[in-house]
Design a protein around this motif. Structure first.
Motif, PDB file in Angstrom:
ATOM      1  N   THR A 105       0.508  -1.399  -0.191  1.00 45.26           N
ATOM      2  CA  THR A 105       0.254  -0.094   0.198  1.00 45.26           C
ATOM      3  C   THR A 105       0.630   1.031   0.194  1.00 45.26           C
ATOM      4  OG1 THR A 105      -0.624  -0.369   2.281  1.00 45.26           O
ATOM      5  CG2 THR A 105      -2.262  -0.514   0.682  1.00 45.26           C
ATOM      6  N   ARG A 130      -2.537  -2.275  -7.267  1.00 47.78           N
ATOM      7  CA  ARG A 130      -3.431  -2.821  -8.506  1.00 47.78           C
ATOM      8  C   ARG A 130      -4.272  -4.263  -7.686  1.00 47.78           C
ATOM      9  NH1 ARG A 130      -0.602  -5.694 -13.341  1.00 47.78           N
ATOM     10  NH2 ARG A 130      -3.022  -6.391 -13.916  1.00 47.78           N
ATOM     11  N   LYS A 188      -6.154  -5.164  -5.475  1.00 53.16           N
ATOM     12  CA  LYS A 188      -7.426  -4.988  -5.756  1.00 53.16           C
ATOM     13  C   LYS A 188      -7.211  -6.614  -6.286  1.00 53.16           C
ATOM     14  CE  LYS A 188     -10.158  -2.259  -8.570  1.00 53.16           C
ATOM     15  NZ  LYS A 188      -9.591  -2.186  -9.954  1.00 53.16           N
ATOM     16  N   SER A 189      -6.506  -7.004  -6.636  1.00 47.32           N
ATOM     17  CA  SER A 189      -6.301  -7.926  -7.694  1.00 47.32           C
ATOM     18  C   SER A 189      -6.801  -9.616  -6.538  1.00 47.32           C
ATOM     19  CB  SER A 189      -5.462  -8.544  -8.036  1.00 47.32           C
ATOM     20  OG  SER A 189      -4.774  -7.944  -9.379  1.00 47.32           O
ATOM     21  N   ASP A 203      -7.629  -8.402  -3.881  1.00 47.87           N
ATOM     22  CA  ASP A 203      -9.368  -8.533  -3.040  1.00 47.87           C
ATOM     23  C   ASP A 203      -9.728  -9.290  -3.658  1.00 47.87           C
ATOM     24  OD1 ASP A 203      -8.359  -7.269  -0.383  1.00 47.87           O
ATOM     25  OD2 ASP A 203      -8.627  -5.402  -0.747  1.00 47.87           O
ATOM     26  N   GLU A 204     -10.169  -9.089  -4.428  1.00 45.33           N
ATOM     27  CA  GLU A 204     -11.330  -9.068  -5.575  1.00 45.33           C
ATOM     28  C   GLU A 204     -11.187 -11.083  -5.735  1.00 45.33           C
ATOM     29  OE1 GLU A 204     -11.922  -8.936 -10.307  1.00 45.33           O
ATOM     30  OE2 GLU A 204     -10.881  -7.263  -9.735  1.00 45.33           O
TER      31      GLU A 204
END
Ligand code: FE
Length: 201
Positions: free
Chosen positions: A8, A16, A19-20, A22-23
């Motif tokens: 972070t 990115r 985010k990946s 988490d997705e």
């Protein structure tokens, strides 16, 4: 400092990656509610058992991650994806591999995920007893997946640098169907996934 904090505080690539992850975790967490095509475990239990079998076998992190994510194509597909009747999404190995490639996973993880059906088709070609040991659901999907490999295809597969890893993954895929087996949860793999992205950023 954990990999998460490290990422972070860093570049756009780091964000990115978070985010990946988490997705992917949203898909995996939701898969607790989804049956694993005709087997006595949920999709999430199957993924966690496969990943744990890889850890127990002292597999490399990319192989552990591929074991965890090999069936993500059953979870991340578009609503109108063609189905193999009642036994899952057709070409889920390609759908999953492409999804993981887009999310930033290495070519190795992508190839391992794509290869788990090739490995099944190879083993049916190579070992006449293999077919007899397969579950009913696995036999049914085999028909949709093109059946046993031919000789030429099998020889090409044997030359794949990830050949042995793909066979291992296939073995865990078959073993990871035990009802109520206690294995580590999803949190166990988050740091490994972040580390995978971190090494690539
Ligand atoms: Fe599987």
């Amino acid at each position: 400092m954990s990999r998460e904090m490290n990422l972070t505080g860093e570049s756009e690539n780091g964000l990115r990656a978070l985010k990946s992850v988490d997705e992917i975790y949203i898909f995996l967490q939701a898969s607790e509610q989804k049956d694993y095509i005709g087997e006595p475990v949920s999709q999430l239990e199957h993924a966690l058992q496969c990943a744990d079998l890889a850890v127990q076998a002292k597999a490399t992190p990319p192989l552990v991650l591929a074991a965890l994510l090999h069936d993500i194509g059953h979870l991340c597909h578009l609503p109108d994806a063609p189905m193999m009747e009642d036994v899952g999404v057709l070409y889920h190995e390609d759908i999953g591999a492409e999804f993981l490639r887009e999310k930033g996973f290495s070519a190795e993880v992508v190839s391992l995920v794509r290869g788990h059906i090739e490995a099944k088709r190879y083993l049916v070609y190579k070992n006449p007893h293999y077919l007899a040991k397969m579950s009913e659901a696995s036999l049914k999907t085999l028909e949709f997946q093109g059946g046993a490999m031919g000789e030429e295809e099998a020889q090409k597969f044997e030359r794949d640098p990830l050949f042995k890893s793909k066979l291992c993954l296939r073995q865990w895929d078959e073993m990871g169907k035990i009802k109520n087996k206690i294995v580590p949860g999803l949190n166990e793999y988050r740091e490994m996934m972040l580390e995978h992205f971190y090494q690539r950023s």
